[in-house]
Scaffold this motif. Structure first.
Motif, mmCIF file in Angstrom:
data_model
loop_
_atom_site.group_PDB
_atom_site.id
_atom_site.type_symbol
_atom_site.label_atom_id
_atom_site.label_comp_id
_atom_site.label_asym_id
_atom_site.label_seq_id
_atom_site.Cartn_x
_atom_site.Cartn_y
_atom_site.Cartn_z
ATOM 1 N N LYS A 135 0.947 -1.153 0.072
ATOM 2 C CA LYS A 135 -0.137 0.019 -0.057
ATOM 3 C C LYS A 135 0.969 1.244 -0.050
ATOM 4 O O LYS A 135 1.812 1.378 0.840
ATOM 5 C CB LYS A 135 -0.751 -0.082 1.160
ATOM 6 N N GLU A 149 -6.411 -0.363 -3.011
ATOM 7 C CA GLU A 149 -7.549 -1.394 -3.214
ATOM 8 C C GLU A 149 -6.824 -2.603 -3.499
ATOM 9 O O GLU A 149 -5.937 -2.567 -4.354
ATOM 10 C CB GLU A 149 -8.166 -0.461 -4.279
ATOM 11 N N GLN A 150 -7.414 -3.570 -3.080
ATOM 12 C CA GLN A 150 -7.119 -4.916 -3.615
ATOM 13 C C GLN A 150 -8.280 -5.538 -3.958
ATOM 14 O O GLN A 150 -9.370 -5.329 -3.458
ATOM 15 C CB GLN A 150 -6.300 -5.488 -2.564
ATOM 16 N N THR A 157 -6.291 -6.157 -11.156
ATOM 17 C CA THR A 157 -6.706 -4.726 -10.620
ATOM 18 C C THR A 157 -7.695 -4.144 -11.402
ATOM 19 O O THR A 157 -7.960 -2.805 -11.335
ATOM 20 C CB THR A 157 -5.308 -3.844 -10.509
ATOM 21 N N LEU A 160 -10.587 -1.210 -10.576
ATOM 22 C CA LEU A 160 -10.011 -0.484 -9.152
ATOM 23 C C LEU A 160 -9.328 1.148 -9.517
ATOM 24 O O LEU A 160 -8.577 0.985 -10.421
ATOM 25 C CB LEU A 160 -9.038 -1.111 -8.396
#
Length: 180
Positions: A135, A149-150, A157, A160
């Motif tokens: 992060k 964001e995961q 991804t 996202l």
């Protein structure tokens, strides 16, 4: 291609490039359980504003992180107690680095929106193959991005807005396999 088509194509490419632009790793794959040099690539600021600070939260299992200093930036290292201590060079490690922060020392050192730079650290990777997420908080003169964001599962991804930085850990090769 007509001048209008060329302009539209260029504009669309620029828009898509900006929408996809985020903090990434120079090497997005590595061998689980190996030493790793993480090079975080920062390609833009926050909606035109210069970057003043980069904070990297290390994922669980990433061990012995050491940041590379940057001229014009100060470094802060935050450690925390480990749930499960580990051995390193004959010593028991019961606390380890969990976050590294680079902060611009002056306005002259800010990473301007139109510029590109890299923030580097090294450490040892966890033994388990699969996705490993870093992060990254990118603070700017005005605003910030929190690349955290995961996906609910897997490693895509897609969709996202501010994805965490992904490192895909691969299985070590079996003894006797030839590596290129």
């Amino acid at each position: 291609m007509t001048p209008i088509q060329h302009l539209l194509t260029f504009g669309l490419a620029a828009l898509l490039g900006h929408a996809q632009a985020h903090v990434t790793l120079e090497q997005g794959e590595a061998i689980a359980g190996s030493p790793y040099k993480a090079v975080f690539k920062v390609g833009h600021g926050c909606d035109g504003s210069a970057t003043t600070r980069i904070s990297v939260q290390l994922p669980a299992g990433f061990r012995g992180a050491k940041p590379q200093p940057k001229p014009g930036w100060t470094l802060a290292i935050r450690k925390d107690k480990l749930t499960t201590p580990y051995e390193s060079h004959g010593k028991t490690i019961s606390e380890d680095v969990v976050e590294l922060v680079w902060t611009a020392s002056s306005e002259a050192s800010y990473l301007q929106d139109a510029w590109y730079d890299e923030f580097v650290l090294r450490g040892s990777l966890p033994e388990t193959p699969g996705p490993l997420w870093f992060k990254v908080r990118q603070s700017c003169q005005q605003g910030e991005w929190f690349w955290a964001e995961q996906p609910a599962s897997g490693s895509s991804t897609k969709g996202l807005k501010a994805p965490a930085v992904l490192l895909m850990l691969k299985k070590p090769e079996a003894a006797g396999e030839h590596q290129h």
